[in-house]
Design a protein around this motif. Structure first.
Motif, PDB file in Angstrom:
ATOM      1  N   ALA A  73       0.462  -1.495  -0.330  1.00 51.45           N
ATOM      2  CA  ALA A  73       0.199  -0.337   0.103  1.00 51.45           C
ATOM      3  C   ALA A  73       1.322   1.567   0.152  1.00 51.45           C
ATOM      4  O   ALA A  73       0.833   2.274  -0.884  1.00 51.45           O
ATOM      5  CB  ALA A  73      -0.361   0.268   1.139  1.00 51.45           C
ATOM      6  N   LEU A  74       1.644   0.927   0.858  1.00 50.02           N
ATOM      7  CA  LEU A  74       2.739   1.963   0.706  1.00 50.02           C
ATOM      8  C   LEU A  74       3.875   2.523  -0.705  1.00 50.02           C
ATOM      9  O   LEU A  74       3.361   3.660  -1.050  1.00 50.02           O
ATOM     10  CB  LEU A  74       3.697   2.500   2.293  1.00 50.02           C
ATOM     11  N   ALA A  75       3.885   1.135  -0.899  1.00 49.81           N
ATOM     12  CA  ALA A  75       4.848   1.836  -2.117  1.00 49.81           C
ATOM     13  C   ALA A  75       3.545   1.596  -3.151  1.00 49.81           C
ATOM     14  O   ALA A  75       4.414   2.707  -4.284  1.00 49.81           O
ATOM     15  CB  ALA A  75       5.018   0.074  -2.621  1.00 49.81           C
ATOM     16  N   TRP A  76       2.841   2.181  -3.562  1.00 48.03           N
ATOM     17  CA  TRP A  76       2.095   2.642  -4.494  1.00 48.03           C
ATOM     18  C   TRP A  76       1.881   4.016  -3.865  1.00 48.03           C
ATOM     19  O   TRP A  76       1.890   4.930  -5.041  1.00 48.03           O
ATOM     20  CB  TRP A  76      -0.230   1.987  -4.179  1.00 48.03           C
ATOM     21  N   VAL A  77       1.543   4.808  -3.178  1.00 51.75           N
ATOM     22  CA  VAL A  77       0.758   5.610  -2.583  1.00 51.75           C
ATOM     23  C   VAL A  77       2.565   6.549  -3.394  1.00 51.75           C
ATOM     24  O   VAL A  77       2.841   7.521  -4.046  1.00 51.75           O
ATOM     25  CB  VAL A  77       1.505   6.206  -1.329  1.00 51.75           C
ATOM     26  N   LEU A  78       3.774   5.612  -2.562  1.00 52.04           N
ATOM     27  CA  LEU A  78       5.096   6.802  -2.778  1.00 52.04           C
ATOM     28  C   LEU A  78       5.547   6.379  -4.355  1.00 52.04           C
ATOM     29  O   LEU A  78       6.301   7.026  -5.503  1.00 52.04           O
ATOM     30  CB  LEU A  78       6.792   5.519  -2.319  1.00 52.04           C
ATOM     31  N   ALA A  79       5.007   5.068  -5.694  1.00 50.72           N
ATOM     32  CA  ALA A  79       5.020   5.490  -6.120  1.00 50.72           C
ATOM     33  C   ALA A  79       4.269   6.767  -7.071  1.00 50.72           C
ATOM     34  O   ALA A  79       4.741   6.825  -9.221  1.00 50.72           O
ATOM     35  CB  ALA A  79       3.792   4.267  -7.531  1.00 50.72           C
ATOM     36  N   LYS A  80       3.427   7.550  -6.489  1.00 52.98           N
ATOM     37  CA  LYS A  80       2.827   8.608  -6.993  1.00 52.98           C
ATOM     38  C   LYS A  80       4.066   9.589  -7.824  1.00 52.98           C
ATOM     39  O   LYS A  80       3.967  10.249  -6.303  1.00 52.98           O
ATOM     40  CB  LYS A  80       1.780   8.873  -6.464  1.00 52.98           C
ATOM     41  N   ASP A  81       3.585  10.669  -8.613  1.00 49.87           N
ATOM     42  CA  ASP A  81       4.985  11.676  -8.724  1.00 49.87           C
ATOM     43  C   ASP A  81       3.988  12.579  -7.837  1.00 49.87           C
ATOM     44  O   ASP A  81       5.259  13.693  -7.056  1.00 49.87           O
ATOM     45  CB  ASP A  81       5.533  12.101  -9.946  1.00 49.87           C
ATOM     46  N   GLU A  82       2.576  12.573  -7.825  1.00 46.59           N
ATOM     47  CA  GLU A  82       2.201  13.988  -7.145  1.00 46.59           C
ATOM     48  C   GLU A  82       2.286  14.028  -5.372  1.00 46.59           C
ATOM     49  O   GLU A  82       2.597  15.141  -4.765  1.00 46.59           O
ATOM     50  CB  GLU A  82       1.408  13.479  -7.584  1.00 46.59           C
ATOM     51  N   VAL A  83       2.919  13.311  -4.867  1.00 42.27           N
ATOM     52  CA  VAL A  83       2.864  13.038  -3.735  1.00 42.27           C
ATOM     53  C   VAL A  83       4.623  13.092  -3.397  1.00 42.27           C
ATOM     54  O   VAL A  83       4.915  12.590  -3.187  1.00 42.27           O
ATOM     55  CB  VAL A  83       2.934  10.842  -3.542  1.00 42.27           C
ATOM     56  N   SER A  84       4.174  14.249  -1.971  1.00 43.14           N
ATOM     57  CA  SER A  84       5.078  14.505  -1.426  1.00 43.14           C
ATOM     58  C   SER A  84       5.866  13.686  -0.695  1.00 43.14           C
ATOM     59  O   SER A  84       6.765  13.441  -0.343  1.00 43.14           O
ATOM     60  CB  SER A  84       4.952  15.474  -0.342  1.00 43.14           C
ATOM     61  N   ALA A  85       5.052  13.172   0.562  1.00 44.51           N
ATOM     62  CA  ALA A  85       5.241  11.904   1.396  1.00 44.51           C
ATOM     63  C   ALA A  85       3.882  11.641   2.440  1.00 44.51           C
ATOM     64  O   ALA A  85       3.226  12.336   2.087  1.00 44.51           O
ATOM     65  CB  ALA A  85       5.958  12.919   2.595  1.00 44.51           C
ATOM     66  N   PRO A  86       3.854  10.497   1.915  1.00 48.53           N
ATOM     67  CA  PRO A  86       2.268   9.857   2.688  1.00 48.53           C
ATOM     68  C   PRO A  86       2.490  10.356   4.630  1.00 48.53           C
ATOM     69  O   PRO A  86       3.544  10.177   4.986  1.00 48.53           O
ATOM     70  CB  PRO A  86       2.840   8.096   2.277  1.00 48.53           C
ATOM     71  N   ILE A  87       1.460  10.376   5.259  1.00 46.81           N
ATOM     72  CA  ILE A  87       1.553  10.536   6.517  1.00 46.81           C
ATOM     73  C   ILE A  87       0.854   9.388   6.897  1.00 46.81           C
ATOM     74  O   ILE A  87       0.630   8.158   6.910  1.00 46.81           O
ATOM     75  CB  ILE A  87       0.302  12.023   7.121  1.00 46.81           C
ATOM     76  N   VAL A  88       2.356   9.210   7.970  1.00 45.41           N
ATOM     77  CA  VAL A  88       2.329   7.878   8.219  1.00 45.41           C
ATOM     78  C   VAL A  88       2.394   7.352   9.682  1.00 45.41           C
ATOM     79  O   VAL A  88       3.027   7.803  10.873  1.00 45.41           O
ATOM     80  CB  VAL A  88       3.669   7.162   8.066  1.00 45.41           C
ATOM     81  N   GLY A  89       1.094   6.736  10.138  1.00 44.54           N
ATOM     82  CA  GLY A  89       0.823   6.883  11.648  1.00 44.54           C
ATOM     83  C   GLY A  89       1.335   5.415  12.575  1.00 44.54           C
ATOM     84  O   GLY A  89       1.118   4.975  12.398  1.00 44.54           O
ATOM     85  N   ALA A  90       2.520   5.565  13.006  1.00 45.47           N
ATOM     86  CA  ALA A  90       3.400   4.550  13.303  1.00 45.47           C
ATOM     87  C   ALA A  90       3.178   4.303  15.315  1.00 45.47           C
ATOM     88  O   ALA A  90       3.415   5.314  16.032  1.00 45.47           O
ATOM     89  CB  ALA A  90       4.731   4.322  13.007  1.00 45.47           C
TER      90      ALA A  90
END
Length: 128
Positions: A73-90
């Motif tokens: 799921a995170l790799a998909w988000v990161l594959a998008k050029d428009e995404v600067s960074a995902p908000i990850v609630g660890a």
């Protein structure tokens, strides 16, 4: 939204890239949070059939790749050029491990298409 953001030069920081954990487990599995999160239930009520198919696609690709679903799921988000960074609630060290590992998990165009095919747009949060 991503094509619009790209066209307008707007960076995107996705909120809840793991869909409040839904992308990390089978659709019908519950957690303490999912059982008590009334707001979270409203986020997916109208798109449940399509969302279930997305969860299933994430699960299938994770099995094929031998990695946790969160990484897919995170790799998909990161594959998008428009995404600067995902908000990850660890809340656990393993969550950070998955987020870091996702940086090196390159998804194929076919895998990305499988993840996106069943998706339907959700309502804007905070609007009816």
């Amino acid at each position: 939204m991503l094509p619009l953001c790209a066209a307008e030069g707007i960076g995107v920081i996705p909120w809840s890239p793991l869909a409040r954990g839904r992308l990390t487990r089978d659709w019908d599995d519950t957690t303490g949070r999912s059982e008590t999160d009334a707001f979270g239930r409203t986020l997916y009520a109208h798109t449940a059939a399509a969302d279930r198919k997305v969860v299933e696609a994430v699960a299938a690709i994770a099995v094929e790749r031998g990695v946790p679903r969160a990484q897919v799921a995170l790799a998909w988000v990161l594959a998008k050029d428009e995404v600067s960074a995902p908000i990850v609630g660890a809340s656990k060290a393993a969550h950070l491990d998955d987020a870091i590992a996702a940086l090196d998990l390159g998804l194929s165009e076919a895998e990305i298409a499988r993840l996106e095919a069943p998706y339907v747009a959700h309502a804007i949060v905070g609007f009816s």
